[in-house]
Design an enzyme around this catalytic site. Structure first.
Site, PDB file in Angstrom:
ATOM      1  N   HIS A  46      10.763  25.993  -3.744  1.00 19.10           N
ATOM      2  CA  HIS A  46      11.096  26.998  -2.201  1.00 19.10           C
ATOM      3  C   HIS A  46       9.737  25.777  -1.709  1.00 19.10           C
ATOM      4  O   HIS A  46       8.703  26.230  -0.845  1.00 19.10           O
ATOM      5  CB  HIS A  46       9.891  28.385  -2.374  1.00 19.10           C
ATOM      6  N   GLU A 131      12.128  34.366 -10.115  1.00 20.12           N
ATOM      7  CA  GLU A 131      11.607  34.380 -11.487  1.00 20.12           C
ATOM      8  C   GLU A 131      11.576  36.002 -12.234  1.00 20.12           C
ATOM      9  O   GLU A 131      11.610  35.589 -12.751  1.00 20.12           O
ATOM     10  CB  GLU A 131       9.826  33.639 -11.559  1.00 20.12           C
ATOM     11  N   SER A 227       7.163  30.558  -0.521  1.00 17.88           N
ATOM     12  CA  SER A 227       6.436  30.598  -1.646  1.00 17.88           C
ATOM     13  C   SER A 227       5.565  31.439  -2.032  1.00 17.88           C
ATOM     14  O   SER A 227       4.671  31.867  -1.383  1.00 17.88           O
ATOM     15  CB  SER A 227       6.003  29.586  -1.379  1.00 17.88           C
TER      16      SER A 227
END
Length: 362
Positions: A46, A131, A227
């Site tokens: 990211h 994730e 991020s």
């Protein structure tokens, strides 16, 4: 009356971690071995600077495997993917390379083990983060995502004696601790990972930003809005009373923010040259001396995929199996920081050797 000189504290560790280094090098090497275009599912990491640089070399980023031509090379990002995505790639006849961070893979394996043993799995993390979506896909039928302590209070699980938890690797260490404490209070028999899931780089960068907050009240975190680990650094600094700002590049810095001593750190996907541009921008706004402090030395490297190394060897592409290219890049960045800071920064650590594949936490 002359201006008072202030200090610009530069936190270390900061920026690229071993998983990010590995992911970027996988794309770089794949472009050399297989030629452009190389397709990457989701952003490899990211950070738009990294993504733009790889795109200029011939990488094509997509969130939909339907966009990838049959037989093409596709790379799974550092965040990991679900088994369904892997199966989809195979069904489409794609040549898949896996850039998943090994520490994320560890969490996937934990999920599989707990599911096999009949546990309800509590996955601590941000529901919509890529994730978490990948980890959830390992055992969706028995996994519950928890984002906050309040979520714990609403849980009603089928067997309170067979519960285990795992977590996203880039969360706030303190937030996870609070959630885990709540889980242990509600489910005293809960199983936990043998080693914490929060990755070493996340822990180290959060520890460093805590030290920054003790030294100064203005902190710039260089990283992408998408991020997770960069956003957590901002939160950690703010919780300690600092005025913390998330910026992607030097041009995002506003002069009215800069007053007194200032701290700079960076998320694990941020290139060092972007950090150094931000250092230069702050120094242009006042009389600042640069002081780097380093809490720990990171000597973590992960091996590159064997299939990619074999392809590189066959093609005559130079490589080092232990990913020394990443270590050399980190060393060069630290050396450059020392030079630009007028020698205030500490010298870079020596690159780890190929024998140091294993994860070493300090």
């Amino acid at each position: 009356m002359p201006d008072v000189q202030h200090t610009l504290y530069l936190a270390a560790p900061r920026g690229f971690c071993a998983g990010v280094d590995r992911a970027i090098d996988i794309v770089d090497m794949a472009l050399q071995v297989y030629g452009a275009p190389i397709y990457v599912r989701h952003e490899i990491v990211h950070n738009r600077h990294v993504v733009d640089e790889l795109r200029a070399k011939g990488a094509v980023f997509t969130d939909d495997l339907a966009d990838v031509p049959r037989g093409a090379v596709v790379i799974f990002s550092a965040h990991g993917v679900s088994p369904a995505v892997r199966a989809d790639a195979a069904a489409r006849g794609l040549k898949a390379l896996d850039a998943t961070c090994p520490l994320v893979t560890k969490v996937h394996l934990e999920a599989l083990r707990y599911a096999r043993d009949g546990y309800t799995i509590i996955l601590i993390g941000h529901r919509n983060h890529v994730e978490v979506q990948g980890t959830l896909g390992e055992a969706p039928q028995c996994t519950v995502v928890v984002e906050t302590v309040a979520d714990v209070e609403t849980l009603a699980l089928p067997d309170p004696e067979r519960v285990a938890y795992i977590s996203q690797t880039t969360l706030s260490v303190d937030d996870v601790r609070a959630i885990v404490d709540a889980l242990k209070q509600k489910y005293p028999a809960i199983r936990e990972p043998a080693k914490a899931d929060i990755c070493y780089a996340t822990q180290n960068r959060q520890d460093a930003v805590k030290e920054l907050a003790r030294r100064c009240k203005v902190i710039l975190v260089v990283g992408a809005p998408t991020s997770s680990n960069a956003n957590r650094l901002v939160e950690v600094a703010a919780q300690l009373g600092a005025r913390a700002y998330l910026i992607e590049a030097a041009e995002d810095i506003r002069a009215e923010w800069i007053a007194g001593d200032v701290g700079i750190t960076a998320g694990a996907s941020t290139p060092e040259d972007v950090v150094q541009a931000c250092v230069a921008a702050v120094r242009a706004l006042g009389d600042y001396r640069v002081e780097e402090f380093r809490l720990v030395e990171e000597r973590v490297m992960f091996p590159l995929p064997g299939e990619l190394l074999a392809g590189a060897k066959a093609k005559g592409v130079a490589f080092a199996a232990g990913n020394e290219r990443a270590a050399a890049r980190a060393a060069a960045g630290a050396s450059r920081a020392a030079t630009e800071a007028g020698g205030a920064a500490r010298p870079a650590e020596e690159p780890a050797s190929a024998a140091e594949f294993r994860i070493r936490h300090h």
